[in-house]
Write a protein that holds these residues in place. Sequence first.
Motif: not given
Length: 682
Positions: A65-66, A68-69, A109, A115, A204, A230
Amino acid sequence: GGGGGGGGGGGTRGRAPKVVDAKKGLSNVGGETDGEKAVEDEGADADVDEDEEETIVVPEHLQILTDRFRVVSYSGGFDAPGYEIEKALEDEGIHCSKRGANFDLLLEYEGKKGCCVTTIVIRGSSSCSAPLKDALVWIMESKPKRGLRYSKPWDSVSKDRFDAKAKKAGQRDSRDPYIPVGFLESDEERLEGILSLKPWVVGRYVHIKLLRPFQDKNIDIERIHILGFSMELPVPEEKDHIEVGLDCCLYLGASRAPLSVFNEFRFDLLEAIQASNAALLLFGPSRDESDRKAQLRLIESLSVRCEEEWADSGLEFYYYLPVEKTNDKTSKSEGPDAKETNQAQLTPSDQAAMFLRGLFVSSSADQLSEYPPTIFGIRCADGTRYMLPDAMPLTTDSILAFCEEFAEGKSTVHYKSEPRPCDGINHQKYQLLPESVSYLVRSNFEELALQNMGLTLVHYGGLSVNVLDMMDEKNELDDDDSLSHIVVLSSVAQVLVRNRGELKDANGRIRKIAVSLIDYEANDLDQQWLPMGPNGAEMNPPYFAWYNPAARSGGPLKKGKQRSEKSTRPSRVQSKVETVGLVKFIHKKLPSRLKKLLVLENALKDAKQYDASMAARTKTLKLVLQVQQLQALNLIDPGTGTGKRIQSCSETAKALLWDADKGEELTVALTELQQSLTKLKQ
């Protein structure tokens, strides 16, 4: 939350496990499955056959998920531009903090529904001096209202102290968001820490406190990866939560994979390559689809043969395959920023591969072709290099036969050299210099430099400029601009031509003082060919060297005396980077019988004229080079008024560049060229 990843470090070989999707039962690596959920039991029988495939579970929809941060705040700063904390969230790059420790990083996030975090991975690099040792992690659903002051009592906490504090605070029961969810410890050999959460944590905001490095006084990070789900997709219920550890991280690419015999080159492998005997297959860009398929077939064939035949050889194989060029015209950048866009597309892995390629072939040789050829070479840990000859076909058999020769000690050491200039024709990248300047390469250095008396400039990088400098408002030269050395050398050469005295040798040939330059980066030079620095140290270019064959051979020695190494090597010119100083130096170095080679009084008058207009000459050369690059990129339209004006001004400036008597005219031409380039920029 425990910490600390295990597994093999760089150079450790491992076989691919069977990876099963927990929901779908699909085998991604290693064969088919019967569709059942496969979870390896920690207490499995120790007598299991080593040849049986290890089975791991990858939960459905688990992802990195990186990207999206985003960084909300960070207290660690950076030690130099290009090493910001954002680099640790990108695919390639390194973050180097300012001096200190206990730095707080808050990430947000950006997905609509938040997430569910399963794992945090933080990697260091062997190229870093201060890789992270340990860190604390908080995960929250809302942005901290008290800033990050709640984390202050946790500064510099040890693992034992963390366990005691967390237990006392009742973390496991209350899930207080201001109590860390875990303590991440990095493995010192792998330079990697993995914090696996169980149960997983929904939120988040991720707050990471970088506690301390293994050594040094700042903190360096190569990569931060956050694994999880997600909330926009289905997430397994808590009863189905498993520990997402090293195996899943390896499968998803969040963790550094163990090396095999045959590896795809990555930026983080550069240090390992430089510390070992490495066989390097460096592909050039493919010409077409057929060429690309041939490259892929060669990789596949070599991979199989290397794993079968070279597993215990001590030779590690790496290949680099550049990204295919796009033919989509709509994707091409237009305008003066096109070069910047293309440069931005070069990842650190691309740049590192270019560095490795530069160990074997000069960049100027590559620039002669739109499609630089594929090369294969071996670089030993001590820096010695061997290269598959250009005349040999590039096949699996020829590559491995070359490796056999290397293993048997039969290979010839490779020395890099630029193409030898044609007689009477200046080297392509130095066409703007006067004919009085000779360009040297390794293959002609002994012949031209060591056998003739003269002045040589040893420098880096050739005659080149960054076209993006044109976009700089001031467009001023740096004090250490290598072009200034080249312009001064060219001015000296012109002074010598204009003021050369007549002196013939025994064969009736006119003697002269040679003036030349060589690109130290593009040519491998023996150190005995170059001047010695203070205390015998190697000197760093750019610098001027004086060569005198008579001094090199020396006269008769007294009985019992030995000639020192320094006396047989050229001397470094002790002078300012100016025409007058170098002309005086040359005249002083000439033996009495050869001083007729230079009419000093007239030469100094010319030298002063060159020095008076040196800034204008250097800037003119820089702008003319920029025009050439813009033309090569088709960024100057010769059919427009501006394009015609630039071409005319550039030709005028070139014609005046090396004329000592035309300093004022050159200044006018420079101003007109600047004005025309300003219009192009607008």
